[in-house]
Scaffold this active site. Structure first.
Site, PDB file in Angstrom:
ATOM      1  N   LYS A  96      62.308  80.060  27.926  1.00 35.25           N
ATOM      2  CA  LYS A  96      61.931  79.382  26.683  1.00 35.25           C
ATOM      3  C   LYS A  96      62.826  79.916  25.581  1.00 35.25           C
ATOM      4  O   LYS A  96      63.186  81.094  25.571  1.00 35.25           O
ATOM      5  CB  LYS A  96      60.466  79.708  26.353  1.00 35.25           C
ATOM      6  CG  LYS A  96      59.787  78.655  25.529  1.00 35.25           C
ATOM      7  CD  LYS A  96      59.329  77.505  26.408  1.00 35.25           C
ATOM      8  CE  LYS A  96      58.487  76.491  25.680  1.00 35.25           C
ATOM      9  NZ  LYS A  96      57.961  75.452  26.543  1.00 35.25           N
ATOM     10  N   GLY A 195      43.012  62.394  22.506  1.00 33.00           N
ATOM     11  CA  GLY A 195      44.413  62.196  22.116  1.00 33.00           C
ATOM     12  C   GLY A 195      44.962  60.882  22.637  1.00 33.00           C
ATOM     13  O   GLY A 195      44.926  60.621  23.837  1.00 33.00           O
ATOM     14  N   GLY A 197      48.128  59.868  21.776  1.00 31.47           N
ATOM     15  CA  GLY A 197      49.562  59.958  21.451  1.00 31.47           C
ATOM     16  C   GLY A 197      50.413  59.505  22.625  1.00 31.47           C
ATOM     17  O   GLY A 197      49.993  58.645  23.414  1.00 31.47           O
ATOM     18  N   VAL A 199      51.349  60.885  25.576  1.00 29.72           N
ATOM     19  CA  VAL A 199      50.793  61.033  26.929  1.00 29.72           C
ATOM     20  C   VAL A 199      49.451  60.303  27.037  1.00 29.72           C
ATOM     21  O   VAL A 199      49.205  59.583  28.014  1.00 29.72           O
ATOM     22  CB  VAL A 199      50.618  62.528  27.302  1.00 29.72           C
ATOM     23  CG1 VAL A 199      50.017  62.658  28.693  1.00 29.72           C
ATOM     24  CG2 VAL A 199      51.945  63.263  27.234  1.00 29.72           C
TER      25      VAL A 199
HETATM   26  P1  NAD Z   1      51.556  63.503  20.654  1.00 34.72           P
HETATM   27  O1  NAD Z   1      51.803  64.299  19.429  1.00 34.72           O
HETATM   28  O2  NAD Z   1      52.315  62.254  20.887  1.00 34.72           O
HETATM   29  O3  NAD Z   1      50.008  63.143  20.778  1.00 34.72           O
HETATM   30  C1  NAD Z   1      48.973  64.011  20.430  1.00 34.72           C
HETATM   31  C2  NAD Z   1      47.890  63.169  19.788  1.00 34.72           C
HETATM   32  O4  NAD Z   1      46.767  64.007  19.524  1.00 34.72           O
HETATM   33  C3  NAD Z   1      48.306  62.558  18.430  1.00 34.72           C
HETATM   34  O5  NAD Z   1      48.104  61.164  18.452  1.00 34.72           O
HETATM   35  C4  NAD Z   1      47.388  63.266  17.430  1.00 34.72           C
HETATM   36  O6  NAD Z   1      47.032  62.444  16.340  1.00 34.72           O
HETATM   37  C5  NAD Z   1      46.201  63.595  18.301  1.00 34.72           C
HETATM   38  N1  NAD Z   1      45.344  64.661  17.770  1.00 34.72           N
HETATM   39  C6  NAD Z   1      45.684  65.730  17.018  1.00 34.72           C
HETATM   40  N2  NAD Z   1      44.596  66.461  16.735  1.00 34.72           N
HETATM   41  C7  NAD Z   1      43.554  65.847  17.352  1.00 34.72           C
HETATM   42  C8  NAD Z   1      42.177  66.127  17.459  1.00 34.72           C
HETATM   43  N3  NAD Z   1      41.628  67.199  16.864  1.00 34.72           N
HETATM   44  N4  NAD Z   1      41.392  65.297  18.165  1.00 34.72           N
HETATM   45  C9  NAD Z   1      41.918  64.215  18.764  1.00 34.72           C
HETATM   46  N5  NAD Z   1      43.224  63.881  18.702  1.00 34.72           N
HETATM   47  C10 NAD Z   1      44.030  64.700  17.996  1.00 34.72           C
HETATM   48  O7  NAD Z   1      51.773  64.543  21.863  1.00 34.72           O
HETATM   49  P2  NAD Z   1      51.990  64.180  23.396  1.00 34.72           P
HETATM   50  O8  NAD Z   1      53.448  64.170  23.690  1.00 34.72           O
HETATM   51  O9  NAD Z   1      51.149  63.004  23.763  1.00 34.72           O
HETATM   52  O10 NAD Z   1      51.400  65.483  24.088  1.00 34.72           O
HETATM   53  C11 NAD Z   1      49.993  65.700  24.145  1.00 34.72           C
HETATM   54  C12 NAD Z   1      49.734  67.113  24.681  1.00 34.72           C
HETATM   55  O11 NAD Z   1      50.337  67.257  25.977  1.00 34.72           O
HETATM   56  C13 NAD Z   1      50.347  68.231  23.812  1.00 34.72           C
HETATM   57  O12 NAD Z   1      49.506  69.354  23.894  1.00 34.72           O
HETATM   58  C14 NAD Z   1      51.646  68.538  24.517  1.00 34.72           C
HETATM   59  O13 NAD Z   1      52.075  69.863  24.283  1.00 34.72           O
HETATM   60  C15 NAD Z   1      51.272  68.341  25.969  1.00 34.72           C
HETATM   61  N6  NAD Z   1      52.404  68.003  26.838  1.00 34.72           N
HETATM   62  C16 NAD Z   1      53.135  66.895  26.605  1.00 34.72           C
HETATM   63  C17 NAD Z   1      54.191  66.565  27.443  1.00 34.72           C
HETATM   64  C18 NAD Z   1      55.010  65.319  27.231  1.00 34.72           C
HETATM   65  O14 NAD Z   1      55.774  64.954  28.138  1.00 34.72           O
HETATM   66  N7  NAD Z   1      54.894  64.646  26.120  1.00 34.72           N
HETATM   67  C19 NAD Z   1      54.512  67.409  28.540  1.00 34.72           C
HETATM   68  C20 NAD Z   1      53.724  68.559  28.753  1.00 34.72           C
HETATM   69  C21 NAD Z   1      52.666  68.831  27.897  1.00 34.72           C
END
Ligand code: NAD
Length: 359
Positions: A96, A195, A197, A199
């Site tokens: 990292k 969430g 977002g 994923v």
């Molecule tokens: P993102 O930022 O696109 O989505 C996260 C969503 O969570 C957002 O829409 C946000 O508004 C919402 N959110 C924030 N606080 C909240 C709460 N208290 N209650 C409900 N919703 C809330 O992120 P992502 O890329 O979708 O990733 C989601 C999670 O998965 C993160 O923890 C990220 O570290 C992890 N992750 C993502 C990936 C990837 O490929 N994108 C890979 C490994 C891990």
């Protein structure tokens, strides 16, 4: 009197003894640091090991209270990347990068160019990627100066890593539903997704296509409405998601959401989602096990994006990457079965399995 910087005692302030003890505890590895006066770059690259191949892992750009905190973060996360790569049989070690956010970044191009030069000096021992505080645009800058980078804009087409992360989580949910509920399909299975977002949205699409019933929440009402309108999911207030009478709780928003309070409230008998570091404390893996809630360890099941970007980096066949993500079904099942046989939490079992693969 001002202490001279080369005075021997000065080193006390850097807590080197603790650092080496922590390194030994985690089985490190290498720690590289770079300071670039011109751009304010303060970079730490923690390479856990290179046994399986060049180390791969995200690069975060965040404010830290102390340099010790930044180093600890890099080492802790580098260790997790090692486990993630090993348990998914990737030809990579774990690492990292942590960039300590300066008060201002005057010239982002120059800043990431300086970081790219640092990566060149490491000569391919570490391959960087997007993480908290960095974007594909930053990776595009890095790619102008070094090949040791992935997650560029070109890699993010068609959903990119987020889609593959969601696919892996879906496969793990299928394995958990088979193991815990003895059901071969997700038809009618109720999943509460925290969430909507990147994923969360793709996961909802995948599960909807397989006939699952969905309840979702998000602090962003636009993201939530999109899922409600496109997929007809039920929605709830953010603080109510733990109380939903669902079969599966899928945390896909934030870390540290599983604490004693939220675990007590859960109606779901399965927890499987993409968020990193879902357990507020390592011990809560055992709490979930004792409460007979099947927990699919986050660092295993959210590896789909990593599998995909590693395949892109290695110019591997995308179909092979998809197959590897699909294999998260078998990996999850193997963890659940061993957890049952050994009566140990799934987190302990997954870590042990990853370490066995590293040895
Ligand atoms: P993102 O930022 O696109 O989505 C996260 C969503 O969570 C957002 O829409 C946000 O508004 C919402 N959110 C924030 N606080 C909240 C709460 N208290 N209650 C409900 N919703 C809330 O992120 P992502 O890329 O979708 O990733 C989601 C999670 O998965 C993160 O923890 C990220 O570290 C992890 N992750 C993502 C990936 C990837 O490929 N994108 C890979 C490994 C891990």
């Amino acid at each position: 009197m001002r202490e001279h910087p080369l005075q021997k005692n000065h080193i006390h302030h850097t807590h080197c003894d603790l650092l080496f003890r922590y390194a030994e505890f985690l089985g490190f590895g290498e720690l590289h640091v770079k300071f670039d006066h011109a751009t304010g770059l303060r970079a730490i690259v923690a390479i856990h090991n290179l046994k399986r191949g060049p180390a791969i892992g995200g690069c975060r750009l965040l404010h830290y209270a102390t340099t010790d905190d930044a180093i600890e973060d890099a080492m802790r996360l580098g260790y997790m990347m090692s486990l993630k790569s090993a348990i998914n049989n990737l030809p990579h070690g774990g690492a990292k990068a942590v960039l300590i956010h300066p008060r201002v970044i005057k010239d982002r191009e120059a800043y990431f160019a300086a970081f790219a030069r640092f990566l060149e000096e490491l000569n391919g021992r570490y391959i960087t990627a997007v993480d908290s505080g960095t974007t594909e645009k930053d990776m595009d800058i890095i790619a102008k100066y070094t090949k040791y980078v992935t997650c560029t804009s070109a890699d993010l087409q068609d959903g990119g890593p987020s889609y593959f992360t969601a696919l892996g989580v879906r496969r793990s949910i299928e394995a958990a539903v088979k193991f815990k509920l003895n059901r071969d399909s997700l038809e009618g299975v109720h999943v509460a997704i925290q969430g909507a977002g990147h994923v969360g949205y793709y996961l909802a699409k995948e599960l909807h296509a397989l006939g699952a019933r969905l309840t979702m929440t998000d602090t962003n009402s636009a993201a939530l409405s999109r899922c409600a309108q496109e997929l007809g999911v039920d929605v709830c207030a953010t603080d109510k998601i733990y109380d939903v009478a669902a079969d599966v709780f899928a945390p896909c928003a934030l870390g540290a959401v599983l604490n004693l309070n939220t675990i007590k409230r859960l109606k779901a008998s399965i927890v499987a989602g993409s968020a990193n570091n879902q357990l507020a404390h390592h011990h809560h893996g055992i709490t979930l096990h004792e409460r007979h809630i099947l927990y699919a360890p986050d660092f295993v099941i959210n590896a789909g994006g990593l599998i995909y970007v590693a395949a892109l980096y290695n110019h591997a066949d995308p179909l092979r990457a998809r197959q590897q993500v699909n294999d998260l079904y078998q990996t999850s099942l193997a963890i659940f079965e061993r957890s049952k046989i050994e009566n140990r939490s799934t987190t302990e079992v997954a870590e042990a399995m990853a370490l066995e693969m590293l040895r």
